[in-house]
Design an enzyme around this catalytic site. Sequence first.
Site, PDB file in Angstrom:
ATOM      1  N   ASP A 188       1.763   5.086   6.600  1.00 49.39           N
ATOM      2  CA  ASP A 188       2.118   3.659   6.559  1.00 49.39           C
ATOM      3  C   ASP A 188       0.852   2.818   6.470  1.00 49.39           C
ATOM      4  O   ASP A 188      -0.251   3.280   6.790  1.00 49.39           O
ATOM      5  CB  ASP A 188       2.928   3.296   7.817  1.00 49.39           C
ATOM      6  N   THR A 195       0.844  -1.203   0.000  1.00 44.37           N
ATOM      7  CA  THR A 195       0.000   0.000   0.000  1.00 44.37           C
ATOM      8  C   THR A 195       0.877   1.249   0.000  1.00 44.37           C
ATOM      9  O   THR A 195       0.616   2.210  -0.734  1.00 44.37           O
ATOM     10  CB  THR A 195      -0.952  -0.003   1.222  1.00 44.37           C
ATOM     11  N   GLY A 245       3.910  -5.315  10.543  1.00 47.85           N
ATOM     12  CA  GLY A 245       5.138  -6.102  10.470  1.00 47.85           C
ATOM     13  C   GLY A 245       5.071  -7.253   9.488  1.00 47.85           C
ATOM     14  O   GLY A 245       6.008  -8.037   9.383  1.00 47.85           O
ATOM     15  N   GLY A 246       3.948  -7.326   8.739  1.00 51.33           N
ATOM     16  CA  GLY A 246       3.855  -8.356   7.703  1.00 51.33           C
ATOM     17  C   GLY A 246       5.013  -8.264   6.718  1.00 51.33           C
ATOM     18  O   GLY A 246       5.441  -9.268   6.138  1.00 51.33           O
ATOM     19  N   GLU A 263       9.585   0.975  11.452  1.00 45.32           N
ATOM     20  CA  GLU A 263       8.279   1.645  11.343  1.00 45.32           C
ATOM     21  C   GLU A 263       7.890   2.271  12.674  1.00 45.32           C
ATOM     22  O   GLU A 263       7.410   3.409  12.724  1.00 45.32           O
ATOM     23  CB  GLU A 263       7.208   0.637  10.894  1.00 45.32           C
ATOM     24  N   ALA A 273      -1.039  -1.161   7.298  1.00 43.69           N
ATOM     25  CA  ALA A 273      -1.233  -2.002   8.485  1.00 43.69           C
ATOM     26  C   ALA A 273      -1.721  -3.369   8.037  1.00 43.69           C
ATOM     27  O   ALA A 273      -2.298  -3.514   6.953  1.00 43.69           O
ATOM     28  CB  ALA A 273      -2.256  -1.371   9.430  1.00 43.69           C
TER      29      ALA A 273
HETATM   30  C1  5RP Z   1       5.343  -3.864   6.862  1.00 40.35           C
HETATM   31  C2  5RP Z   1       4.009  -3.461   7.369  1.00 40.35           C
HETATM   32  C3  5RP Z   1       2.951  -3.138   6.358  1.00 40.35           C
HETATM   33  O1  5RP Z   1       2.478  -1.865   6.602  1.00 40.35           O
HETATM   34  C4  5RP Z   1       1.849  -4.141   6.460  1.00 40.35           C
HETATM   35  O2  5RP Z   1       2.404  -5.445   6.345  1.00 40.35           O
HETATM   36  C5  5RP Z   1       0.805  -3.916   5.369  1.00 40.35           C
HETATM   37  O3  5RP Z   1       1.359  -4.217   4.135  1.00 40.35           O
HETATM   38  P1  5RP Z   1       0.542  -4.133   2.794  1.00 40.35           P
HETATM   39  O4  5RP Z   1       0.285  -2.702   2.523  1.00 40.35           O
HETATM   40  O5  5RP Z   1       1.474  -4.775   1.784  1.00 40.35           O
HETATM   41  O6  5RP Z   1      -0.724  -4.938   2.970  1.00 40.35           O
HETATM   42  O7  5RP Z   1       3.743  -3.390   8.544  1.00 40.35           O
HETATM   43  O8  5RP Z   1       6.200  -4.253   7.893  1.00 40.35           O
END
Ligand code: 5RP
Length: 223
Positions: free
Chosen positions: A81, A31, A95-96, A103, A83
């Site tokens: 950011d 994102t 943290g995915g 962060e 989530a």
């Molecule tokens: C990375 C994160 C990301 O913000 C979270 O994993 C969301 O990722 P995405 O926008 O790809 O769904 O915390 O450490």
Amino acid sequence: MTQDELKTLVGQAALQYVIPGEIVGVGTGSTVNKFIDALATIKGQIPGAVSSSEASTARLKALGIRVFEANAVGEIAVYIDGADEIDAQGFMVKGGGAALTREKIVAAQSVRFVCIADESKLVKTLGAFPLPVEIIPMASAQLVRQFEALGAQARLRLKDGVPLVTDNGHHILDVTGLQIAYPLAFESQVNQWPGVVTVGVFAHQKASVCLLGTAGGVKTLNF
Ligand code: 5RP
């Protein structure tokens, strides 16, 4: 709209929170990549960004956006950011993408946290998404046992068959079987376990605003 289109929508909507003349804090993930692409269209209006990962730094630089070290700047007005989960109070699991420690550092340095997410990320209670925890490798087995004592299961995150190494040289545990009813207390509790670098609950650094991508457009949640 597809999930990818919803991410583009909120990535572009986040531009309205970027303050001309001010450095912006930039998170990590698919994102945020949409946001970075949008940010490139107004890059002449800002001095640059503070980044939360090597991946975001590379993308920012490739698009001609200057990247400042966190230590080289003072307070940041806005941090943007994604989530993995966000609840109705603005508490998040993150943290995915394994960037949770940086962060949280950039979020703590920032006045406002603008979360950008598609509607699949909005949850009633945090914990369905496996909770990322950045750890010191030698503490891994002990921390697995500590999560087991809470009735949860922790697994070392692998990449290409070997433990994933974060930008900071640590490992990640992904924890399932949790229902995080009290995010502030839970974050404080796990953060003080020896060997934990950062727990992926962002309650003390919660969102100020969430731009949620929905089929009906961008919904703004203020916390
Ligand atoms: C990375 C994160 C990301 O913000 C979270 O994993 C969301 O990722 P995405 O926008 O790809 O769904 O915390 O450490």
